[in-house]
Each structure stands twice: as structure tokens, then as C-alpha cells.
Design an enzyme around this catalytic site. Structure first.
Site, PDB file in Angstrom:
ATOM      1  N   ASP A  10       3.160  -3.510   0.584  1.00  0.00           N
ATOM      2  CA  ASP A  10       3.561  -3.759   1.963  1.00  0.00           C
ATOM      3  C   ASP A  10       3.560  -2.389   2.660  1.00  0.00           C
ATOM      4  O   ASP A  10       3.632  -1.350   1.990  1.00  0.00           O
ATOM      5  CB  ASP A  10       4.961  -4.380   1.967  1.00  0.00           C
ATOM      6  N   ASP A  12       5.186  -1.496   6.279  1.00  0.00           N
ATOM      7  CA  ASP A  12       6.403  -1.157   7.040  1.00  0.00           C
ATOM      8  C   ASP A  12       7.637  -1.189   6.137  1.00  0.00           C
ATOM      9  O   ASP A  12       7.959  -2.230   5.578  1.00  0.00           O
ATOM     10  CB  ASP A  12       6.596  -2.168   8.190  1.00  0.00           C
TER      11      ASP A  12
END
Ligand code: BG6
Ligand code: MG
Length: 216
Positions: A10, A12
């Protein structure tokens, strides 16, 4: 621990602290609309969640037309874009670049699996876009996390079966997505945040490949 062949990150809140910028942008919008929004709510309900679903949580049962909803999503995105326009390569998590290089040196693949439509922009600002073998972002799939789609898509991009992938996430919705995809899940953040993570580290700072691969 699987005999991992690919690590799917991922973006963010994992490789950079853009989750803080997402929060600040939503907070500005919520303040303008006179809607309460706390950092705790953001952590519990908005982390990792897509743009529209985030706004739906914020407005709850307040009535807005579709046009107003579109305008609010755009307004938040403008605030977010202003914040990320200041970002530079120094905002990659400490040791992040080294970790990505280490993964390649070990003959493994790396990919991004982000819900964000600003993913490529952020990767460009951080100057790490070339360190990945594949990118899955907010344009790649319809169903957002906790649906497994983005991680399955990212595994496909790097041509690796899901059972040979490790997913890395700072959001519980993301850990759900990884587990539903049939992958090993590494959570980043406080242990209490995650229900189904296989392993948890408090931060990605200075995490090396051996830390990811080691049994707990
Ligand atoms: C996720 C973030 O990565 O992307 C969420 O954790 C954000 O906070 C989501 O809402 C969608 O991002 P964007 O940039 O497309 O609005
Ligand atoms: Mg995240």
C-alpha cells in the site's frame, strides 16, 4: 511465512505519510461544511478507504445532491493536491528506498497496491516510481478495499500467484483485502488496529527484507 516471490505495498501511510495529508484535506472540507471530524474517527473509519466512501462516512445521513457530492470530492482532492505538491524525495519512509532495492537484489518482485487516484503523482514526487515492477492504483479496479481486487490485480501485474505474495498495509480495510486475496498480511501500525494481520510492525521505518520474511 510463505516462500514469498512478491511484496505488494500500500502507499499512503506505508511508504510515506500521505495519510496525514488525506486527513488534513478531509478535515478542511468537514470544517467548511460544519461537520465534526476527529483524528480518531479518521483513523478508525477513513484510513485506506476510497474517496467516495470516505465522504459518505463524513456526511453520514446529511442530505446532499449528487452534484454537491461531486463538488466536495473535487474540493477535498484540490486540498490534497496542494499538500502533496510540496512533497519531495525526502518524504519516503526512512529506509524505504533501500528496502525496495533489497527486494530486487533478492530476485523478488515489488508492486504498489493503492486505492488512490493520486498514486502515480505521489510516486513521482517521491521519485520511487522506477523502483516498482508494477502499479495498481485507484484506476485499476472498481471494488475498493476491503475487497481483495486491488491486491489480486497487483499480483497479476507482477505475474505472481497470490499465495506467493506478501501484502503490506497500514489500514485494517487493507489487511482484510490482503487476507481475502489469500496472501500473507503485514500490518503497519498499532497491533490493536488489525484483526487478521499475520504480523505487525509499528512503522515501516528502517524495516529490512529480513524483518518482513522472519517468522514472528
Ligand atoms: C488511500 C488512502 O490510499 O487512497 C485514503 O489511504 C484515500 O485516505 C484513498 O481516501 C483514495 O485516494 P484518492 O487520492 O484517490 O482520493
Ligand atoms: Mg494506507
Amino acid at each position: 511465512m510463505p516462500k514469498a516471490k512478491a511484496i505488494l505495498f500500500d502507499l499512503d501511510g506505508v511508504l510515506t505519510d500521505t495519510s496525514e495529508y488525506h486527513y488534513r484535506a478531509w478535515k478542511q472540507l468537514a470544517d467548511e461544511e460544519g461537520i465534526p471530524l476527529t483524528r480518531e474517527e479518521n483513523d478508525a473509519h477513513l484510513r485506506g478507504v476510497g474517496r467516495r466512501d470516505s465522504l459518505m462516512y463524513i456526511i453520514r445521513d446529511r442530505h446532499y445532491s449528487e452534484e454537491q457530492i461531486q463538488e466536495m470530492m473535487e474540493r477535498k482532492n484540490n486540498y490534497y493536491n496542494q499538500l502533496i505538491s510540496q512533497m519531495g524525495p525526502d518524504e519516503v519512509v526512512a529506509g524505504g528506498r533501500e528496502l525496495l532495492q533489497e527486494i530486487h537484489q533478492a530476485g523478488m518482485k515489488s508492486a504498489v497496491a493503492s486505492a488512490s487516484k493520486n498514486c502515480r503523482l505521489v510516486l513521482e514526487r517521491l521519485q520511487i516510481i522506477d523502483l516498482f515492477d508494477g502499479i495498481a492504483d485507484g484506476y485499476s479496479v472498481i471494488n475498493g478495499k476491503p475487497a481483495p481486487d486491488i491486491f489480486v490485480f497487483a499480483a497479476g501485474v507482477v505475474q505472481t500467484p497470490v499465495v506467493d505474495c506478501i501484502g503490506v498495509e497500514d489500514a485494517d480495510a487493507g489487511i482484510e483485502a490482503i487476507k481475502t486475496a489469500g496472501m500473507y498480511a503485514l500490518g503497519v501500525g498499532p497491533k490493536e488496529r488489525f484483526k487478521r494481520a499475520d504480523k505487525v510492525v509499528p512503522t515501516m521505518e528502517n524495516i529490512r527484507l529480513k524483518d518482513i520474511l522472519a517468522d514472528e
